[in-house]
Design a protein around this motif. Structure first.
Motif, mmCIF file in Angstrom:
data_model
loop_
_atom_site.group_PDB
_atom_site.id
_atom_site.type_symbol
_atom_site.label_atom_id
_atom_site.label_comp_id
_atom_site.label_asym_id
_atom_site.label_seq_id
_atom_site.Cartn_x
_atom_site.Cartn_y
_atom_site.Cartn_z
ATOM 1 N N GLY A 80 -2.361 35.765 28.927
ATOM 2 C CA GLY A 80 -1.757 36.935 28.607
ATOM 3 C C GLY A 80 -1.340 36.758 26.689
ATOM 4 N N ASP A 81 -1.391 37.579 26.365
ATOM 5 C CA ASP A 81 -1.033 37.795 24.912
ATOM 6 C C ASP A 81 0.616 37.841 24.393
ATOM 7 O OD1 ASP A 81 0.436 40.515 22.740
ATOM 8 O OD2 ASP A 81 -2.019 39.467 22.087
ATOM 9 N N GLU A 82 0.604 36.971 23.646
ATOM 10 C CA GLU A 82 1.716 36.340 23.832
ATOM 11 C C GLU A 82 3.542 37.848 23.481
ATOM 12 O OE1 GLU A 82 2.169 31.748 22.594
ATOM 13 O OE2 GLU A 82 2.309 32.967 21.019
ATOM 14 N N GLY A 83 2.783 38.511 22.174
ATOM 15 C CA GLY A 83 3.424 39.700 22.542
ATOM 16 C C GLY A 83 3.747 40.509 23.666
ATOM 17 N N ALA A 84 2.730 41.108 24.376
ATOM 18 C CA ALA A 84 2.810 40.993 25.940
ATOM 19 C C ALA A 84 3.629 40.908 26.754
ATOM 20 C CB ALA A 84 1.570 41.542 26.268
ATOM 21 N N LEU A 85 3.873 39.318 26.813
ATOM 22 C CA LEU A 85 4.110 37.899 27.323
ATOM 23 C C LEU A 85 5.705 38.772 27.489
ATOM 24 C CD1 LEU A 85 2.077 35.544 27.829
ATOM 25 C CD2 LEU A 85 2.143 37.083 30.061
ATOM 26 N N ALA A 86 5.867 38.760 26.203
ATOM 27 C CA ALA A 86 7.474 38.503 25.306
ATOM 28 C C ALA A 86 7.859 40.054 26.375
ATOM 29 C CB ALA A 86 7.577 38.928 24.144
ATOM 30 N N THR A 87 7.955 40.764 26.753
ATOM 31 C CA THR A 87 8.288 42.344 27.273
ATOM 32 C C THR A 87 8.816 41.972 28.767
ATOM 33 O OG1 THR A 87 5.663 42.658 27.581
ATOM 34 C CG2 THR A 87 6.390 43.672 26.235
ATOM 35 N N ILE A 88 8.372 41.178 29.159
ATOM 36 C CA ILE A 88 8.978 40.233 30.745
ATOM 37 C C ILE A 88 9.980 39.735 30.654
ATOM 38 C CG2 ILE A 88 8.199 39.112 32.835
ATOM 39 C CD1 ILE A 88 6.445 41.333 32.382
ATOM 40 N N ASN A 89 10.983 40.093 31.105
ATOM 41 C CA ASN A 89 12.117 39.696 30.836
ATOM 42 C C ASN A 89 11.886 38.405 31.806
ATOM 43 O OD1 ASN A 89 15.172 39.199 31.675
ATOM 44 N ND2 ASN A 89 15.376 41.344 30.644
ATOM 45 N N ASP A 90 12.984 36.794 31.710
ATOM 46 C CA ASP A 90 13.124 36.010 32.293
ATOM 47 C C ASP A 90 13.568 36.075 32.914
ATOM 48 O OD1 ASP A 90 11.741 34.610 29.861
ATOM 49 O OD2 ASP A 90 13.347 33.777 29.150
ATOM 50 N N ARG A 91 14.802 37.245 33.355
ATOM 51 C CA ARG A 91 15.608 36.918 34.163
ATOM 52 C C ARG A 91 14.880 37.320 35.949
ATOM 53 N NH1 ARG A 91 20.030 39.596 31.310
ATOM 54 N NH2 ARG A 91 21.588 38.067 30.655
ATOM 55 N N GLU A 92 13.705 38.360 34.693
ATOM 56 C CA GLU A 92 13.257 38.648 36.687
ATOM 57 C C GLU A 92 11.666 37.819 37.035
ATOM 58 O OE1 GLU A 92 9.238 42.361 36.768
ATOM 59 O OE2 GLU A 92 9.951 42.513 35.322
ATOM 60 N N CYS A 93 11.002 36.896 35.935
ATOM 61 C CA CYS A 93 10.753 35.920 36.605
ATOM 62 C C CYS A 93 11.604 34.893 37.079
ATOM 63 C CB CYS A 93 10.079 34.992 35.450
ATOM 64 S SG CYS A 93 9.203 36.449 34.382
ATOM 65 N N ALA A 94 12.560 34.971 36.955
ATOM 66 C CA ALA A 94 13.540 33.446 37.329
ATOM 67 C C ALA A 94 14.136 34.434 38.541
ATOM 68 C CB ALA A 94 14.819 33.286 37.012
ATOM 69 N N ALA A 95 14.349 35.109 39.364
ATOM 70 C CA ALA A 95 14.686 36.231 40.519
ATOM 71 C C ALA A 95 13.241 36.064 41.471
ATOM 72 C CB ALA A 95 14.827 37.300 39.965
ATOM 73 N N TYR A 96 12.099 36.166 40.955
ATOM 74 C CA TYR A 96 10.291 36.333 41.615
ATOM 75 C C TYR A 96 10.381 34.241 42.050
ATOM 76 C CZ TYR A 96 5.862 36.010 43.016
ATOM 77 O OH TYR A 96 4.981 35.543 43.867
ATOM 78 N N GLY A 97 10.642 33.948 41.332
ATOM 79 C CA GLY A 97 10.541 32.319 41.670
ATOM 80 C C GLY A 97 11.691 31.853 42.583
ATOM 81 N N GLN A 98 13.272 32.218 42.784
ATOM 82 C CA GLN A 98 13.526 32.451 43.577
ATOM 83 C C GLN A 98 13.522 32.449 45.217
ATOM 84 O OE1 GLN A 98 17.362 33.941 42.356
ATOM 85 N NE2 GLN A 98 18.268 32.001 41.015
#
Length: 112
Positions: free
Chosen positions: A9-27
């Motif tokens: 993705g575009d780094e600017g757009a990807l920066a809008t995704i919260n790390d906590r949301e990605c970590a929660a999905y990983g869990q």
């Protein structure tokens, strides 16, 4: 079968995704037994590309190709088949602003 889900993705757009949301999905996919490994990557400005041509090593700052979307990270998953891998990849949070490339892993043929 193991699949790599490559997050682009575009780094600017990807920066809008919260790390906590990605970590929660990983869990969530760890609990389901699909998660094998994964990691976000540092920004593309930190990339170095190495090539060897005719025995000579060439080192270039930056990614291999200039593109609007950069490789941002990966999830390594275990899925029954491509359809299940697609379902899992479609839930990866950055899929909303970028794309997820799904690629089956292959074993090295060391017997030949």
């Amino acid at each position: 079968m193991k699949y790599a889900c490559l997050v682009y993705g575009d780094e600017g757009a990807l920066a809008t995704i919260n790390d906590r949301e990605c970590a929660a999905y990983g869990q969530e996919i760890t609990a389901s037994g699909h998660y094998q490994s994964g990691q976000p990557l540092m920004p593309v400005a930190t990339a170095t590309t190495v090539r060897v041509r005719q025995g000579k090593v060439s080192v270039t700052d930056g990614p291999f190709a200039e593109t609007r979307e950069q490789l941002a990270g990966f999830y390594l998953i275990e899925a029954r088949d491509l359809n299940e891998a697609i379902r899992i990849a479609s839930e990866i949070p950055p899929a909303r602003v970028g794309s997820i490339e799904i690629r089956p892993l292959r074993e090295l043929d060391v017997e030949s």
